[in-house]
Design an enzyme around this catalytic site. Structure first.
Site, mmCIF file in Angstrom:
data_model
loop_
_atom_site.group_PDB
_atom_site.id
_atom_site.type_symbol
_atom_site.label_atom_id
_atom_site.label_comp_id
_atom_site.label_asym_id
_atom_site.label_seq_id
_atom_site.Cartn_x
_atom_site.Cartn_y
_atom_site.Cartn_z
ATOM 1 N N GLU A 83 0.835 -1.197 0.000
ATOM 2 C CA GLU A 83 0.000 0.000 0.000
ATOM 3 C C GLU A 83 0.872 1.251 0.000
ATOM 4 O O GLU A 83 0.389 2.354 0.202
ATOM 5 C CB GLU A 83 -0.991 0.007 1.156
ATOM 6 C CG GLU A 83 -0.382 -0.050 2.533
ATOM 7 C CD GLU A 83 -1.435 -0.005 3.625
ATOM 8 O OE1 GLU A 83 -2.133 1.000 3.719
ATOM 9 O OE2 GLU A 83 -1.531 -0.990 4.389
ATOM 10 N N CYS A 115 -3.550 -3.337 4.428
ATOM 11 C CA CYS A 115 -2.672 -4.381 4.981
ATOM 12 C C CYS A 115 -3.131 -5.790 4.606
ATOM 13 O O CYS A 115 -2.422 -6.761 4.863
ATOM 14 C CB CYS A 115 -2.605 -4.262 6.494
ATOM 15 S SG CYS A 115 -2.193 -2.605 7.034
ATOM 16 N N HIS A 237 -2.723 -9.751 12.338
ATOM 17 C CA HIS A 237 -2.110 -8.536 11.788
ATOM 18 C C HIS A 237 -1.773 -7.627 12.970
ATOM 19 O O HIS A 237 -2.610 -7.415 13.851
ATOM 20 C CB HIS A 237 -3.074 -7.839 10.822
ATOM 21 C CG HIS A 237 -2.628 -6.458 10.482
ATOM 22 N ND1 HIS A 237 -1.397 -6.200 9.924
ATOM 23 C CD2 HIS A 237 -3.219 -5.240 10.664
ATOM 24 C CE1 HIS A 237 -1.258 -4.895 9.761
ATOM 25 N NE2 HIS A 237 -2.341 -4.287 10.207
HETATM 26 N N1 CAA Z 1 1.683 2.659 30.737
HETATM 27 C C1 CAA Z 1 1.015 1.641 30.156
HETATM 28 N N2 CAA Z 1 0.032 1.816 29.237
HETATM 29 C C2 CAA Z 1 -0.297 3.074 28.907
HETATM 30 C C3 CAA Z 1 0.349 4.181 29.483
HETATM 31 C C4 CAA Z 1 1.383 3.953 30.443
HETATM 32 N N3 CAA Z 1 2.052 4.953 31.006
HETATM 33 N N4 CAA Z 1 -0.203 5.307 28.954
HETATM 34 C C5 CAA Z 1 -1.158 4.903 28.072
HETATM 35 N N5 CAA Z 1 -1.210 3.558 28.059
HETATM 36 C C6 CAA Z 1 -2.071 2.708 27.259
HETATM 37 C C7 CAA Z 1 -3.500 3.232 27.155
HETATM 38 O O1 CAA Z 1 -4.262 2.904 28.306
HETATM 39 C C8 CAA Z 1 -3.980 2.508 25.914
HETATM 40 O O2 CAA Z 1 -4.311 1.193 26.234
HETATM 41 P P1 CAA Z 1 -5.712 0.573 25.724
HETATM 42 O O3 CAA Z 1 -5.681 0.659 24.233
HETATM 43 O O4 CAA Z 1 -5.671 -0.834 26.217
HETATM 44 O O5 CAA Z 1 -6.777 1.416 26.295
HETATM 45 C C9 CAA Z 1 -2.716 2.452 25.043
HETATM 46 O O6 CAA Z 1 -1.615 2.727 25.909
HETATM 47 C C10 CAA Z 1 -2.710 3.469 23.933
HETATM 48 O O7 CAA Z 1 -2.953 4.704 24.493
HETATM 49 P P2 CAA Z 1 -3.933 5.769 23.816
HETATM 50 O O8 CAA Z 1 -5.263 5.158 23.591
HETATM 51 O O9 CAA Z 1 -3.850 7.046 24.573
HETATM 52 O O10 CAA Z 1 -3.168 5.869 22.424
HETATM 53 P P3 CAA Z 1 -3.082 6.917 21.326
HETATM 54 O O11 CAA Z 1 -4.094 7.991 21.426
HETATM 55 O O12 CAA Z 1 -1.663 7.335 21.313
HETATM 56 O O13 CAA Z 1 -3.450 6.070 20.001
HETATM 57 C C11 CAA Z 1 -3.639 4.381 18.389
HETATM 58 C C12 CAA Z 1 -3.297 4.697 19.847
HETATM 59 C C13 CAA Z 1 -5.080 4.832 18.130
HETATM 60 C C14 CAA Z 1 -3.524 2.913 18.134
HETATM 61 C C15 CAA Z 1 -2.666 5.170 17.488
HETATM 62 O O14 CAA Z 1 -1.376 4.668 17.680
HETATM 63 C C16 CAA Z 1 -3.008 5.111 16.021
HETATM 64 O O15 CAA Z 1 -3.808 5.895 15.519
HETATM 65 N N6 CAA Z 1 -2.360 4.176 15.265
HETATM 66 C C17 CAA Z 1 -2.552 4.038 13.822
HETATM 67 C C18 CAA Z 1 -3.814 3.286 13.473
HETATM 68 C C19 CAA Z 1 -3.737 1.823 13.889
HETATM 69 O O16 CAA Z 1 -2.692 1.258 14.089
HETATM 70 N N7 CAA Z 1 -4.912 1.189 13.983
HETATM 71 C C20 CAA Z 1 -4.992 -0.220 14.292
HETATM 72 C C21 CAA Z 1 -6.166 -0.885 13.626
HETATM 73 S S1 CAA Z 1 -6.179 -0.526 11.859
HETATM 74 C C22 CAA Z 1 -5.068 -1.670 11.192
HETATM 75 O O17 CAA Z 1 -4.742 -2.637 11.816
HETATM 76 C C23 CAA Z 1 -4.503 -1.377 9.838
HETATM 77 C C24 CAA Z 1 -3.146 -0.791 9.981
HETATM 78 O O18 CAA Z 1 -2.148 -1.499 9.971
HETATM 79 C C25 CAA Z 1 -3.015 0.648 10.121
#
Ligand code: CAA
Length: 424
Positions: A83, A115, A237
């Site tokens: 992609e 993906c 994945h």
């Molecule tokens: N210690 C331990 N854990 C902690 C922490 C700490 N100090 N601080 C935060 N966390 C945890 C949170 O509790 C959270 O856990 P849960 O998901 O279990 O609730 C985790 O860390 C992530 O924290 P946030 O929710 O605050 O994360 P974020 O706002 O930074 O975003 C995300 C996370 C949405 C995955 C972001 O990384 C993102 O947008 N990623 C790209 C999209 C993606 O990967 N999507 C996955 C599905 S789509 C797919 O699979 C296709 C692909 O390849 C893209």
């Protein structure tokens, strides 16, 4: 009556980039708690390409040891799933075909569905081999996952390419029927042609991933697929490795099983070791999870495992594979560990410079400095044409027998527009 031969994965390997950014280094500059990266998303470092690395050089680097081991004469098709394509018209696989010296009597096609593309390629490859079991198909899956700087996705970047040889009577795994399928038009992650980074609704993408997992599982079950307790492990994945844990927790609940940490770790922990240090490699990620499982556990012979492939947008498939008893002799564990351990560590400043750097688009002649450790490189661009070459500090055999290694995780810094190595 003739019986169809089993068809599946005869060989599997991957390559990644020359550079690596650790999440500790990223956290020092983003202000994030390192525990969020390590435990919250389950990542420790990000593979970063040098300017002379791209999906073609990574895929050729992954494909070369497969040709070295099995020869090229039975390969009639090369399918390249990506992609992060480099051309809207020409298939990236044609460059790889040339770099690997494959025969002219080969069809080469590029496939795209986020993906998920590599799993479509794998199923098409199996179907082709079933029509003529003397043929082999080389499936390549390669991506560079780049998100906007300072965005939530930034910590989930990465890059790698997997190469999979599909053949009859495979050495590693037979791909089984049935599989469970699911498609739904949803905007969770997409990249319009005019953008170099995707648009993402992160939380929604996690939800749609889990929704697709439920749906593919039910379709798989309805069509007579094996029950969950018959699957020794599941490769998911892994956009970030914590996603595999979330997914298995979700699947256990879907099937009415109490999701204990022990059960989840037993099913997925071994599949995450490569992706947690490489980062997301989109199409390749699922197959790096499979490589990690096979390399980690040599007692899987005759066991059946599950594979869940998810591509945003979205298309998903749940399939199963039966591991072949002799598979440990086909593994490339040492080469995989070598590829990861010999990456050169970069600073946050170098990372940001690389992230914002763009290849020239003016049609003039540009040479690209030699920076990759890999066997192939993008040497330059001239008249809008990419020129690749074998850079070969290592022989083609290096993926199965590593040559003397540079010190692991050396540091790199940017100077005068060129990446220079600094002694550790
Ligand atoms: N210690 C331990 N854990 C902690 C922490 C700490 N100090 N601080 C935060 N966390 C945890 C949170 O509790 C959270 O856990 P849960 O998901 O279990 O609730 C985790 O860390 C992530 O924290 P946030 O929710 O605050 O994360 P974020 O706002 O930074 O975003 C995300 C996370 C949405 C995955 C972001 O990384 C993102 O947008 N990623 C790209 C999209 C993606 O990967 N999507 C996955 C599905 S789509 C797919 O699979 C296709 C692909 O390849 C893209």
């Amino acid at each position: 009556m003739t019986t169809e031969p089993p068809v599946g994965i005869h060989d599997l390997t991957f390559s990644t980039t020359t550079l690596v950014l650790t999440h500790d280094e990223l956290a020092r500059h983003t202000g994030a708690n390192p525990a969020k990266y390590r435990h919250g998303i389950g990542q420790t470092s990000i593979s970063i390409p040098t300017p002379d690395e791209d999906i073609v050089t990574m895929a050729a680097g992954a494909g070369a040891p497969i040709i070295e081991r099995h020869g090229k004469d039975r390969i009639r098709t090369l399918l390249f799933a990506t992609e992060t394509g480099i051309d809207q018209s020409k298939a990236a696989g044609i460059y790889v075909h040339q770099l690997l010296g494959l025969n002219r009597n080969v069809r080469v096609v590029e496939l795209k569905q986020a993906c998920y593309g590599a799993t479509a390629a794998l199923q098409l490859a199996c179907a082709l081999v079933r029509t003529d079991p003397t043929q082999q198909v080389l499936v390549l899956a390669g991506d560079i996952a780049r998100y906007d700087l300072d965005s939530p996705g930034e910590a989930t970047q990465g890059a790698a390419a997997a190469a999979i040889l599909i053949a009859a009577h495979p050495n590693i795994a037979v791909i089984n029927a049935p599989s469970g399928l699911y498609t739904r038009d949803v905007m969770d992650f997409w990249r319009p042609n005019y953008r170099t980074t995707p648009l993402v609704n992160g939380k929604k993408s996690v939800d749609t991933y889990l929704e697709a997992l439920t749906a593919t599982w039910h379709d798989h079950e309805t069509r007579g697929g094996l029950p969950l307790e018959k699957l020794r492990a599941i490769c998911y994945h892994q956009p970030f490795t914590r996603m595999a844990y979330k997914a298995h927790h979700h699947l256990l609940k879907t099937t009415g099983t109490t999701p204990t940490l022990h059960a989840i770790e037993g099913a997925v922990a071994a599949t995450t070791t490569y992706n947690e240090t490489i980062g997301n490699s989109y199409t390749a990620s699922l197959y790096l999870a499979l490589a990690a499982l096979l390399d980690h556990d040599t007692t899987l012979g005759a066991e059946t495992i599950g594979l869940f492939s998810y591509g945003s947008g979205s298309v998903a498939e749940f399939l199963t594979a039966t591991i072949q008893p002799g598979y440990p002799t086909a593994l490339r564990t040492q080469a995989h560990q070598h590829a990861i351990a010999t990456r050169t560590r970069i600073t946050y400043d170098t990372y940001r410079q690389l992230h914002t750097a763009q290849l020239p688009t003016d049609g003039q002649k540009h040479q690209i400095p030699h920076q990759t450790h890999g066997p192939y490189r993008l040497a330059g661009i001239d008249a809008h044409q990419r020129h690749y070459e074998a850079s070969s500090p290592r022989s083609l055999a290096s993926n199965s027998a590593p040559s003397p290694t540079p010190p692991p995780n050396r540091e790199c810094h940017e100077s005068g527009g060129h990446l220079l190595r600094r002694d550790p």
